[in-house]
Design an enzyme around this catalytic site. Structure first.
Site, short mmCIF file in Angstrom:
data_model
loop_
_atom_site.label_atom_id
_atom_site.label_comp_id
_atom_site.label_asym_id
_atom_site.label_seq_id
_atom_site.Cartn_x
_atom_site.Cartn_y
_atom_site.Cartn_z
N LYS A 12 0.87 -1.19 0.00
CA LYS A 12 0.00 0.00 0.00
C LYS A 12 0.90 1.24 0.00
O LYS A 12 1.83 1.33 0.80
CB LYS A 12 -0.90 0.00 1.23
CG LYS A 12 -2.08 0.94 1.10
CD LYS A 12 -3.09 0.50 0.04
CE LYS A 12 -4.36 -0.07 0.63
NZ LYS A 12 -5.20 -0.69 -0.42
N THR A 57 -3.01 -5.63 0.47
CA THR A 57 -2.50 -4.27 0.69
C THR A 57 -3.37 -3.56 1.73
O THR A 57 -2.90 -2.71 2.47
CB THR A 57 -2.45 -3.46 -0.62
OG1 THR A 57 -3.76 -3.19 -1.07
CG2 THR A 57 -1.67 -4.19 -1.70
N HIS A 246 18.75 28.30 -11.53
CA HIS A 246 19.44 29.45 -12.12
C HIS A 246 18.68 30.75 -11.90
O HIS A 246 17.46 30.81 -12.05
CB HIS A 246 19.60 29.24 -13.63
CG HIS A 246 20.30 27.96 -13.98
ND1 HIS A 246 21.57 27.67 -13.54
CD2 HIS A 246 19.90 26.90 -14.71
CE1 HIS A 246 21.93 26.48 -14.00
NE2 HIS A 246 20.93 25.98 -14.71
#
Ligand SMILES: O=c1[nH]c(=O)c2[nH]c(=O)[nH]c2[nH]1
Length: 297
Positions: A12, A57, A246
């Site tokens: 999960k 799960t 940048h």
């Protein structure tokens, strides 16, 4: 030609668990997103639809909530408990990978006093943890991402090779900015106060970023890693993934204005991407610890 099942894992993802400790009027809050993935013998489910080995799960998710009832402590300890539980409870579960992000909350101050049960999310960085179980072995990674750092000078970039495509001017005075994403691997078996080490690693990253002139983000990254490894024997290695965010000085001449490095265009892309592993000579590289981590860390 026969087709075979390769490496697999399942579980999960991103179980959002919030634990409030309310033993007295001053509450504590722990806020995690936990992912549990089991490794082991799951061939029958993939090949024939036989689910006798498939710990759902949903059960993995429930286990996260049930374990949170006893407290979390540190993300690393919580994941180690989950790893021991799943590998100890199901003999075909031979390992797995458990990860957590944790989100920090600070108490709201009212008239200068910290409130007992009202908090504000701290947006600075997200703490991460990983436990990889491989048979009896346990690998623990600490980490963070989204720690945005910037210095307005004390950084440059010079001396690089030039060819017909080079337009970048050399400089000894630029903005250096990055979102630090890093993970560090604890030496196996080290007795660690994970929360204390996390706080100290973050302190070192912030302080070290300020300390010296940066000839390149690569240099600064190596200095960050070196400083952490020098201060923490229990850490075997560090990995970094650093975007060079940048900031370009804008040409204000068309408006009749000078620009002595005061007005910048903060470009969000493209960005330089500077990555490295910084490690101690001679240590076991422990590749299993990093398997499944995206990109560099
Ligand atoms: O710190 C830097 N490292 C680079 O590799 C690089 N390349 C570049 O164009 N600017 C920079 N800056």
């Amino acid at each position: 030609m026969s087709i075979v099942l390769g490496a697999n894992q399942y579980g999960k993802a991103e179980v959002r668990v919030v634990k409030v400790t309310r033993d007295d009027p001053r509450h504590e809050i722990e806020d995690l997103s936990v992912t549990s993935q089991l490794r082991g013998d799951f061939a029958a489910a993939h090949l024939t639809g036989d689910n006798r080995h498939v710990v759902p799960t949903d059960t993995q998710k429930n286990t996260v909530f049930a374990f949170a009832r006893d407290g979390i402590g540190s993300p690393e300890e919580f994941l180690l408990r989950l790893a021991d539980h799943f590998t100890g409870s199901f003999e075909w579960v031979t390992g797995g990978r458990w990860t957590a992000e944790s989100y920090a909350w600070h108490r709201i101050h009212v008239d200068g006093d910290p409130h007992d049960h009202a908090f504000v999310r701290v947006g600075q960085e997200t703490r991460t943890a990983v436990v990889v179980a491989d048979g009896g072995e346990r690998h623990v990674l600490g980490g963070l991402h989204g720690l945005t750092l910037l210095k307005t000078t004390g950084s440059g970039f010079e001396g690089y090779p030039k060819d017909r495509y080079t337009t970048l001017p050399e400089t000894r005075d630029r903005i250096l900015a990055t979102d630090v994403a890093t993970r560090w691997r604890y030496l196996p078996g080290a007795d660690v106060d994970y929360n204390a080490v996390y706080a100290d690693v973050k302190r070192i990253l912030l302080e070290e970023f300020t300390r010296r002139y940066s000839a390149a983000l690569q240099t600064t990254m190596f200095e960050l890693g070196t400083a952490v490894l020098e201060a923490h024997d229990e850490i075997a290695e560090m990995r970094f993934s650093l975007p060079n965010k940048h900031h370009f000085a804008v040409d204000l001449a068309p408006f009749g204005l000078d620009n002595p490095n005061e007005v910048f265009y903060a470009a969000d892309r493209p960005y330089g991407l500077i990555e490295a592993q910084i490690t101690r000579e001679g240590i076991d590289p422990a590749d299993a610890a990093w398997e499944g981590a995206t990109a560099f860390c």
